[in-house]
Design a protein around this motif. Sequence first.
Motif, mmCIF file in Angstrom:
data_model
loop_
_atom_site.group_PDB
_atom_site.id
_atom_site.type_symbol
_atom_site.label_atom_id
_atom_site.label_comp_id
_atom_site.label_asym_id
_atom_site.label_seq_id
_atom_site.Cartn_x
_atom_site.Cartn_y
_atom_site.Cartn_z
ATOM 1 N N LEU A 128 0.808 -1.225 0.000
ATOM 2 C CA LEU A 128 0.000 0.000 0.000
ATOM 3 C C LEU A 128 0.840 1.273 0.000
ATOM 4 O O LEU A 128 0.320 2.354 0.213
ATOM 5 C CB LEU A 128 -0.912 0.009 1.229
ATOM 6 C CG LEU A 128 -1.914 -1.124 1.332
ATOM 7 C CD1 LEU A 128 -2.567 -1.124 2.703
ATOM 8 C CD2 LEU A 128 -2.951 -1.023 0.232
ATOM 9 N N LEU A 129 2.131 1.156 -0.257
ATOM 10 C CA LEU A 129 3.050 2.280 -0.079
ATOM 11 C C LEU A 129 2.596 3.591 -0.735
ATOM 12 O O LEU A 129 2.605 4.629 -0.072
ATOM 13 C CB LEU A 129 4.453 1.908 -0.550
ATOM 14 C CG LEU A 129 5.532 2.911 -0.183
ATOM 15 C CD1 LEU A 129 5.593 3.142 1.315
ATOM 16 C CD2 LEU A 129 6.875 2.447 -0.691
ATOM 17 N N PRO A 130 2.182 3.607 -2.001
ATOM 18 C CA PRO A 130 1.776 4.908 -2.563
ATOM 19 C C PRO A 130 0.609 5.542 -1.806
ATOM 20 O O PRO A 130 0.604 6.746 -1.557
ATOM 21 C CB PRO A 130 1.387 4.572 -4.003
ATOM 22 C CG PRO A 130 2.082 3.291 -4.309
ATOM 23 C CD PRO A 130 2.143 2.547 -3.011
ATOM 24 N N LEU A 131 -0.371 4.735 -1.417
ATOM 25 C CA LEU A 131 -1.516 5.261 -0.672
ATOM 26 C C LEU A 131 -1.091 5.679 0.733
ATOM 27 O O LEU A 131 -1.452 6.762 1.203
ATOM 28 C CB LEU A 131 -2.622 4.204 -0.615
ATOM 29 C CG LEU A 131 -3.936 4.647 0.005
ATOM 30 C CD1 LEU A 131 -4.569 5.770 -0.815
ATOM 31 C CD2 LEU A 131 -4.892 3.459 0.106
ATOM 32 N N HIS A 132 -0.305 4.833 1.388
ATOM 33 C CA HIS A 132 0.172 5.143 2.731
ATOM 34 C C HIS A 132 0.943 6.463 2.754
ATOM 35 O O HIS A 132 0.837 7.243 3.702
ATOM 36 C CB HIS A 132 1.037 3.995 3.260
ATOM 37 C CG HIS A 132 1.624 4.284 4.598
ATOM 38 N ND1 HIS A 132 2.917 4.702 4.760
ATOM 39 C CD2 HIS A 132 1.074 4.246 5.844
ATOM 40 C CE1 HIS A 132 3.142 4.899 6.049
ATOM 41 N NE2 HIS A 132 2.050 4.629 6.718
ATOM 42 N N TYR A 133 1.707 6.717 1.723
ATOM 43 C CA TYR A 133 2.495 7.944 1.644
ATOM 44 C C TYR A 133 1.606 9.182 1.827
ATOM 45 O O TYR A 133 1.912 10.060 2.632
ATOM 46 C CB TYR A 133 3.222 8.013 0.297
ATOM 47 C CG TYR A 133 3.969 9.302 0.084
ATOM 48 C CD1 TYR A 133 5.222 9.500 0.639
ATOM 49 C CD2 TYR A 133 3.411 10.338 -0.664
ATOM 50 C CE1 TYR A 133 5.910 10.688 0.462
ATOM 51 C CE2 TYR A 133 4.091 11.528 -0.851
ATOM 52 C CZ TYR A 133 5.334 11.702 -0.289
ATOM 53 O OH TYR A 133 5.998 12.878 -0.468
ATOM 54 N N PHE A 134 0.500 9.232 1.089
ATOM 55 C CA PHE A 134 -0.370 10.412 1.166
ATOM 56 C C PHE A 134 -1.160 10.455 2.473
ATOM 57 O O PHE A 134 -1.369 11.527 3.040
ATOM 58 C CB PHE A 134 -1.300 10.468 -0.045
ATOM 59 C CG PHE A 134 -0.567 10.868 -1.295
ATOM 60 C CD1 PHE A 134 -0.131 12.167 -1.487
ATOM 61 C CD2 PHE A 134 -0.280 9.935 -2.269
ATOM 62 C CE1 PHE A 134 0.570 12.539 -2.628
ATOM 63 C CE2 PHE A 134 0.419 10.284 -3.424
ATOM 64 C CZ PHE A 134 0.839 11.586 -3.590
ATOM 65 N N TYR A 135 -1.581 9.305 2.965
ATOM 66 C CA TYR A 135 -2.277 9.286 4.255
ATOM 67 C C TYR A 135 -1.335 9.746 5.371
ATOM 68 O O TYR A 135 -1.726 10.523 6.237
ATOM 69 C CB TYR A 135 -2.801 7.876 4.550
ATOM 70 C CG TYR A 135 -4.169 7.600 3.964
ATOM 71 C CD1 TYR A 135 -5.279 7.451 4.789
ATOM 72 C CD2 TYR A 135 -4.362 7.479 2.596
ATOM 73 C CE1 TYR A 135 -6.534 7.186 4.270
ATOM 74 C CE2 TYR A 135 -5.603 7.220 2.063
ATOM 75 C CZ TYR A 135 -6.698 7.072 2.909
ATOM 76 O OH TYR A 135 -7.940 6.815 2.386
ATOM 77 N N ALA A 136 -0.098 9.257 5.362
ATOM 78 C CA ALA A 136 0.862 9.628 6.404
ATOM 79 C C ALA A 136 1.168 11.118 6.371
ATOM 80 O O ALA A 136 1.341 11.742 7.423
ATOM 81 C CB ALA A 136 2.145 8.813 6.248
ATOM 82 N N LYS A 137 1.249 11.708 5.185
ATOM 83 C CA LYS A 137 1.527 13.150 5.074
ATOM 84 C C LYS A 137 0.451 13.976 5.761
ATOM 85 O O LYS A 137 0.712 15.081 6.222
ATOM 86 C CB LYS A 137 1.656 13.563 3.612
ATOM 87 C CG LYS A 137 2.993 13.150 3.022
ATOM 88 C CD LYS A 137 3.315 13.880 1.762
ATOM 89 C CE LYS A 137 3.505 15.330 1.934
ATOM 90 N NZ LYS A 137 4.810 15.837 2.275
ATOM 91 N N GLU A 138 -0.774 13.456 5.805
ATOM 92 C CA GLU A 138 -1.878 14.162 6.463
ATOM 93 C C GLU A 138 -2.139 13.625 7.866
ATOM 94 O O GLU A 138 -3.170 13.949 8.463
ATOM 95 C CB GLU A 138 -3.141 14.058 5.606
ATOM 96 C CG GLU A 138 -3.009 14.781 4.282
ATOM 97 C CD GLU A 138 -4.288 14.723 3.463
ATOM 98 O OE1 GLU A 138 -5.306 14.176 3.927
ATOM 99 O OE2 GLU A 138 -4.262 15.254 2.344
#
Length: 190
Positions: free
Chosen positions: A12-22
């Motif tokens: 899930l890395l690409p999705l996790h990246y954006f969730y983690a940024k927020e």
Amino acid sequence: MSQVTPELLSLLLPLHYFYAKEDRPLPEIQLLEGADVPEPERSLLVHERDMTSTLRNFHGSPIKLEVVKSECSDDYLMRMVVLHREDNDAPVEFGAIGIRLDKFEGPVREQIANGSAPLGGLLEKYVIDYRSCPKGYFSTAADPVIGDALAEEIGSIVYGRCNELTDADGFAFADIVEVLPRHGGEESLA
């Protein structure tokens, strides 16, 4: 709530990246075997084709790209996107993708970088040889991010896949998380 394992997080890395940024937690993800994904989502997800042409054929409409968020550093592009039908603007996929831009040059690289069209459509347009290699399938309850992107009620069960695109030599150039609206967006066929 199930624990997000390192293996699941890597899918899930690409999705996790954006969730983690927020500072937003990922929604609970239930990994599935391809055979456990219901129709019509199974036909739309469980294959080794690109999603752009698969969605175009299913919906009978060209597919356009909406870039929700995008970040680029050196030769790596991360973006969160929604794919829409061109004919009625209905959302047909929400996703997040990481793309190695150094694998492309000239006009195709420029068009990928500026988000002019879905990656699958550009690979098709420029006749770029690649392989689609799904790494896993899942279900999740639509959270506010997914629900808003796909015009789904919060809590609705939606299905997706984690996919990797490789060149002819097996070198990965894109990691993708793809989530479909319920019933593959059949309601948007009307």
